[in-house]
Design a protein around this motif. Structure first.
Motif, PDB file in Angstrom:
ATOM      1  N   PHE A   1       0.879  -1.123   0.041  1.00  0.00           N
ATOM      2  CA  PHE A   1      -0.030   0.230   0.035  1.00  0.00           C
ATOM      3  C   PHE A   1       0.799   1.118   0.197  1.00  0.00           C
ATOM      4  CE2 PHE A   1      -2.536   3.420   2.101  1.00  0.00           C
ATOM      5  CZ  PHE A   1      -3.762   3.085   1.115  1.00  0.00           C
ATOM      6  N   SER A   2       2.222   1.166   0.732  1.00  0.00           N
ATOM      7  CA  SER A   2       2.931   2.355   0.895  1.00  0.00           C
ATOM      8  C   SER A   2       3.553   2.425  -0.554  1.00  0.00           C
ATOM      9  CB  SER A   2       3.893   2.258   1.735  1.00  0.00           C
ATOM     10  OG  SER A   2       3.433   2.307   3.116  1.00  0.00           O
ATOM     11  N   ILE A   3       4.010   1.397  -1.206  1.00  0.00           N
ATOM     12  CA  ILE A   3       4.596   1.585  -2.420  1.00  0.00           C
ATOM     13  C   ILE A   3       3.571   2.156  -3.599  1.00  0.00           C
ATOM     14  CG2 ILE A   3       5.501   0.204  -4.540  1.00  0.00           C
ATOM     15  CD1 ILE A   3       6.684  -2.041  -2.496  1.00  0.00           C
ATOM     16  N   LEU A   4       2.344   1.644  -3.379  1.00  0.00           N
ATOM     17  CA  LEU A   4       1.422   2.278  -4.493  1.00  0.00           C
ATOM     18  C   LEU A   4       0.986   3.679  -4.172  1.00  0.00           C
ATOM     19  CD1 LEU A   4      -0.637   1.147  -6.697  1.00  0.00           C
ATOM     20  CD2 LEU A   4      -2.543   0.838  -5.086  1.00  0.00           C
ATOM     21  N   SER A   5       1.078   4.034  -2.884  1.00  0.00           N
ATOM     22  CA  SER A   5       0.722   5.199  -2.627  1.00  0.00           C
ATOM     23  C   SER A   5       1.694   6.419  -3.099  1.00  0.00           C
ATOM     24  CB  SER A   5       0.699   5.602  -1.152  1.00  0.00           C
ATOM     25  OG  SER A   5      -0.423   4.990  -0.343  1.00  0.00           O
ATOM     26  N   GLN A   6       3.245   5.737  -3.017  1.00  0.00           N
ATOM     27  CA  GLN A   6       4.323   6.616  -3.739  1.00  0.00           C
ATOM     28  C   GLN A   6       4.318   6.581  -4.879  1.00  0.00           C
ATOM     29  OE1 GLN A   6       6.822   9.301  -3.294  1.00  0.00           O
ATOM     30  NE2 GLN A   6       6.629   8.091  -1.323  1.00  0.00           N
ATOM     31  N   ALA A   7       4.074   5.491  -5.807  1.00  0.00           N
ATOM     32  CA  ALA A   7       3.698   5.494  -7.145  1.00  0.00           C
ATOM     33  C   ALA A   7       2.600   6.393  -7.564  1.00  0.00           C
ATOM     34  CB  ALA A   7       3.876   3.871  -7.607  1.00  0.00           C
TER      35      ALA A   7
ATOM     36  N   VAL B   1       3.416   9.050 -11.348  1.00  0.00           N
ATOM     37  CA  VAL B   1       2.921   8.181 -12.465  1.00  0.00           C
ATOM     38  C   VAL B   1       3.536   9.089 -13.745  1.00  0.00           C
ATOM     39  CG1 VAL B   1       0.877   7.440 -11.577  1.00  0.00           C
ATOM     40  CG2 VAL B   1       0.957   9.742 -12.453  1.00  0.00           C
ATOM     41  N   THR B   2       3.700   8.404 -15.048  1.00  0.00           N
ATOM     42  CA  THR B   2       4.397   8.600 -16.054  1.00  0.00           C
ATOM     43  C   THR B   2       5.777   9.152 -16.073  1.00  0.00           C
ATOM     44  OG1 THR B   2       3.702  11.081 -15.987  1.00  0.00           O
ATOM     45  CG2 THR B   2       2.068   9.570 -16.818  1.00  0.00           C
ATOM     46  N   GLN B   3       6.271   9.047 -14.876  1.00  0.00           N
ATOM     47  CA  GLN B   3       8.070   9.590 -14.740  1.00  0.00           C
ATOM     48  C   GLN B   3       8.801   8.156 -14.941  1.00  0.00           C
ATOM     49  OE1 GLN B   3       8.696  12.337 -11.447  1.00  0.00           O
ATOM     50  NE2 GLN B   3       6.688  12.261 -11.148  1.00  0.00           N
ATOM     51  N   LYS B   4       9.891   8.421 -15.216  1.00  0.00           N
ATOM     52  CA  LYS B   4      11.125   7.184 -15.250  1.00  0.00           C
ATOM     53  C   LYS B   4      11.445   7.174 -13.685  1.00  0.00           C
ATOM     54  CE  LYS B   4      12.826   9.287 -19.537  1.00  0.00           C
ATOM     55  NZ  LYS B   4      13.984   9.973 -20.161  1.00  0.00           N
ATOM     56  N   VAL B   5      10.867   5.685 -13.416  1.00  0.00           N
ATOM     57  CA  VAL B   5      11.324   5.399 -11.819  1.00  0.00           C
ATOM     58  C   VAL B   5      11.830   3.978 -11.844  1.00  0.00           C
ATOM     59  CG1 VAL B   5       9.808   4.919  -9.790  1.00  0.00           C
ATOM     60  CG2 VAL B   5       9.103   6.788 -11.566  1.00  0.00           C
ATOM     61  N   SER B   6      12.697   4.074 -11.010  1.00  0.00           N
ATOM     62  CA  SER B   6      13.482   2.466 -10.853  1.00  0.00           C
ATOM     63  C   SER B   6      12.989   2.235  -9.519  1.00  0.00           C
ATOM     64  CB  SER B   6      15.017   2.908 -10.854  1.00  0.00           C
ATOM     65  OG  SER B   6      15.396   3.594  -9.999  1.00  0.00           O
ATOM     66  N   ALA B   7      13.413   1.058  -9.113  1.00  0.00           N
ATOM     67  CA  ALA B   7      13.062   0.460  -7.785  1.00  0.00           C
ATOM     68  C   ALA B   7      13.674   1.010  -6.796  1.00  0.00           C
ATOM     69  CB  ALA B   7      13.172  -1.220  -7.848  1.00  0.00           C
ATOM     70  N   PHE B   8      15.116   1.435  -7.362  1.00  0.00           N
ATOM     71  CA  PHE B   8      15.789   2.265  -6.005  1.00  0.00           C
ATOM     72  C   PHE B   8      15.349   3.648  -5.735  1.00  0.00           C
ATOM     73  CE2 PHE B   8      19.368   5.147  -4.973  1.00  0.00           C
ATOM     74  CZ  PHE B   8      19.881   4.374  -3.901  1.00  0.00           C
ATOM     75  N   ASN B   9      14.702   4.362  -6.946  1.00  0.00           N
ATOM     76  CA  ASN B   9      14.055   5.501  -6.534  1.00  0.00           C
ATOM     77  C   ASN B   9      12.884   5.422  -5.612  1.00  0.00           C
ATOM     78  OD1 ASN B   9      14.084   6.289 -10.161  1.00  0.00           O
ATOM     79  ND2 ASN B   9      15.578   6.891  -8.612  1.00  0.00           N
ATOM     80  N   LEU B  10      11.994   4.348  -5.862  1.00  0.00           N
ATOM     81  CA  LEU B  10      11.084   4.183  -4.731  1.00  0.00           C
ATOM     82  C   LEU B  10      11.542   3.809  -3.392  1.00  0.00           C
ATOM     83  CD1 LEU B  10       8.705   1.997  -6.907  1.00  0.00           C
ATOM     84  CD2 LEU B  10       8.026   4.381  -5.706  1.00  0.00           C
ATOM     85  N   TYR B  11      12.657   3.065  -3.476  1.00  0.00           N
ATOM     86  CA  TYR B  11      13.192   2.614  -2.145  1.00  0.00           C
ATOM     87  C   TYR B  11      13.842   4.118  -1.402  1.00  0.00           C
ATOM     88  CZ  TYR B  11      16.705   1.401   1.209  1.00  0.00           C
ATOM     89  OH  TYR B  11      17.544   1.082   2.445  1.00  0.00           O
ATOM     90  N   GLU B  12      14.343   4.948  -2.118  1.00  0.00           N
ATOM     91  CA  GLU B  12      14.934   6.124  -1.505  1.00  0.00           C
ATOM     92  C   GLU B  12      13.770   6.967  -1.196  1.00  0.00           C
ATOM     93  OE1 GLU B  12      18.276   7.681  -1.442  1.00  0.00           O
ATOM     94  OE2 GLU B  12      18.420   5.489  -1.224  1.00  0.00           O
ATOM     95  N   ARG B  13      12.645   6.996  -1.638  1.00  0.00           N
ATOM     96  CA  ARG B  13      11.308   7.656  -1.227  1.00  0.00           C
ATOM     97  C   ARG B  13      10.778   7.058  -0.188  1.00  0.00           C
ATOM     98  NH1 ARG B  13       8.726  11.112  -5.006  1.00  0.00           N
ATOM     99  NH2 ARG B  13      10.028  12.033  -6.507  1.00  0.00           N
ATOM    100  N   LEU B  14      10.845   5.773   0.122  1.00  0.00           N
ATOM    101  CA  LEU B  14      10.133   4.971   1.258  1.00  0.00           C
ATOM    102  C   LEU B  14      11.088   5.001   2.274  1.00  0.00           C
ATOM    103  CD1 LEU B  14       8.143   2.496  -0.696  1.00  0.00           C
ATOM    104  CD2 LEU B  14       7.039   4.359   0.435  1.00  0.00           C
TER     105      LEU B  14
ATOM    106  N   LYS C   1      13.219  -6.497   0.461  1.00  0.00           N
ATOM    107  CA  LYS C   1      11.661  -6.714   0.673  1.00  0.00           C
ATOM    108  C   LYS C   1      10.968  -5.644  -0.166  1.00  0.00           C
ATOM    109  CE  LYS C   1       8.335  -6.660   4.484  1.00  0.00           C
ATOM    110  NZ  LYS C   1       8.052  -6.500   5.918  1.00  0.00           N
ATOM    111  N   LEU C   2      11.503  -4.397  -0.436  1.00  0.00           N
ATOM    112  CA  LEU C   2      10.844  -3.471  -1.088  1.00  0.00           C
ATOM    113  C   LEU C   2      10.831  -4.135  -2.687  1.00  0.00           C
ATOM    114  CD1 LEU C   2      10.545   0.208  -1.394  1.00  0.00           C
ATOM    115  CD2 LEU C   2      11.625  -1.148  -3.435  1.00  0.00           C
TER     116      LEU C   2
ATOM    117  N   ARG D   1       0.884  -8.845 -10.328  1.00  0.00           N
ATOM    118  CA  ARG D   1      -0.789  -8.613 -10.299  1.00  0.00           C
ATOM    119  C   ARG D   1      -1.469  -7.687 -10.912  1.00  0.00           C
ATOM    120  NH1 ARG D   1      -1.537  -8.407  -4.109  1.00  0.00           N
ATOM    121  NH2 ARG D   1       0.680  -7.491  -4.008  1.00  0.00           N
ATOM    122  N   GLY D   2      -0.508  -6.525 -11.584  1.00  0.00           N
ATOM    123  CA  GLY D   2      -1.357  -5.472 -12.329  1.00  0.00           C
ATOM    124  C   GLY D   2      -1.664  -4.291 -11.786  1.00  0.00           C
ATOM    125  N   TYR D   3      -1.306  -4.096 -10.510  1.00  0.00           N
ATOM    126  CA  TYR D   3      -1.695  -2.971  -9.871  1.00  0.00           C
ATOM    127  C   TYR D   3      -0.828  -1.827 -10.485  1.00  0.00           C
ATOM    128  CZ  TYR D   3      -4.388  -5.297  -6.332  1.00  0.00           C
ATOM    129  OH  TYR D   3      -5.522  -6.192  -5.746  1.00  0.00           O
TER     130      TYR D   3
END
Length: 354
Positions: free
Chosen positions: A178-184, A188-201, A211-212, A222-224
């Motif tokens: 849920f936290s990942i989806l909220s951050q994502a 939206v529409t931006q170039k985003v890596s898993a590391f970018n999300l990790y740094e934000r979270l 784990k992230l 799952r398509g979210y």
């Protein structure tokens, strides 16, 4: 467990106000998969209700009263004794043993390795959305921007829709997901890596990279969440999209209509399984069609012409036949020496056969 099965067997199924989807269930073993609230249960119930009540057994596998061991021990015998020919296991998970019976219908969030007819039930595209509208007029497109593709949103009062989606997502996802989806939703529409999300979270909660990455991949599987690769650069950072724009409305206060509009255009391409990529200055490149799609809700001819000029190298080297700017309501054809340029309203573009 026999008492619970008997309770399910005696249930009168209800599927009030069902509206036909592009997919339907036939008489073969069938697996329907898709994200929560995509309409899987309604599709199953609609099919069962076309059969005599005594011939089917519908079970919602989320029922906390189910003991899997006992269910596996009793289900086959129960179906034989009651001459049940159709078994529907909604929200199925693989610990439940499948039995020998005329027809089995399963629903799941993910695809399963089974020799069944498989239906990937996605959220409503614009064409399906129109079937859910009480009337088709100039307000339909605005409703689509507000409601998105969740079928149930048409039944939810406007003041409850945000809380409904928040509750739906929090029930369907683990807290970290849920936290990942909220951050994502903010990216939206931006170039985003898993590391970018990790740094934000990592500033919001304690979480390991491993784990992230694991939960992020699950959201994609799952398509979210959805992603778009760069043309001829599969290792480049991908662009990030949501499975539905209503999620962005529900999980963030950010308002960026341009990004929401691009996400909508992407989803129409994705739901119709059209191969596409992004490139620098290009929202979507469709190599099999020789097309460039630009999501530009409020484009004007001058700005579009200048944009195409900047893309001339790509257009010539990749033999692009057509540049289409998908707009809110502007429509025009521009004269250009190297490629056909069209401005097409989203509504006409989404409903076209091509």
């Amino acid at each position: 467990m026999n008492a619970l099965l008997d309770e399910y067997y005696r249930y009168d199924l209800h599927n009030v106000g069902f509206i036909e989807r592009k997919h339907s269930i036939g008489d073969e073993n069938t697996l329907i998969y898709g994200i929560t609230q995509s309409g899987k249960s309604a599709l199953i119930k609609n099919y069962l209700l076309t059969h005599k009540k005594s011939t089917y057994l519908y079970i919602d596998c989320r029922d906390m009263r189910i003991d899997i061991t006992e269910l596996n021990d009793t289900l086959s015998q129960f179906c034989r004794e009651h001459k049940i020919s159709i078994l529907a296991l909604d929200n199925y998970y693989e610990e439940i043993a499948l039995i020998e019976i005329d027809q089995i219908i399963l629903s799941s969030e993910t695809s399963l390795e089974l020799p069944y007819h498989t239906i990937h039930l996605e959220l409503l595209d614009y064409e399906e959305f129109l079937a859910f509208e009480s009337k088709f007029d100039s307000t339909a497109l605005n409703h689509f921007f507000q409601l998105g593709g969740f079928p149930a949103m048409h039944r939810i009062p406007s003041e409850d829709r945000v809380l409904y989606l928040q509750s739906t997502m929090s029930r369907a996802l683990e807290p970290i997901e849920f936290s990942i989806l909220s951050q994502a939703s903010k990216m939206v529409t931006q170039k985003v890596s898993a590391f970018n999300l990790y740094e934000r979270l990592k500033g919001e909660r304690k979480i390991s990279k491993d784990k992230l990455y694991l939960h992020l991949q699950s959201l994609f599987d799952r398509g979210y969440l959805k992603s778009l690769s760069k043309f001829n650069h599969p290792s480049a950072v991908k662009k990030l999209y949501l499975c539905d724009i209503a999620i962005k409305h529900a999980l963030t206060l950010q308002k960026h209509f341009g990004r929401i509009f691009e996400n909508l255009v992407f989803l129409e391409l994705d739901k119709h399984h059209i191969e596409c990529y992004y490139d620098e200055g290009i929202d979507f490149y469709l190599p099999e069609r020789g097309q460039i799609i630009i999501a530009s809700a409020f484009a004007n001819e001058h700005a579009l012409f200048k944009k195409v000029e900047a893309l001339e190298g790509f257009i010539v080297s990749n033999r692009v036949r057509e540049v289409i700017a998908v707009t809110m309501n502007l429509e025009s054809t521009l004269s250009h020496p190297i490629s056909r340029i069209e401005m097409i309203p989203f509504e006409r573009w989404a409903l076209s056969d091509e």
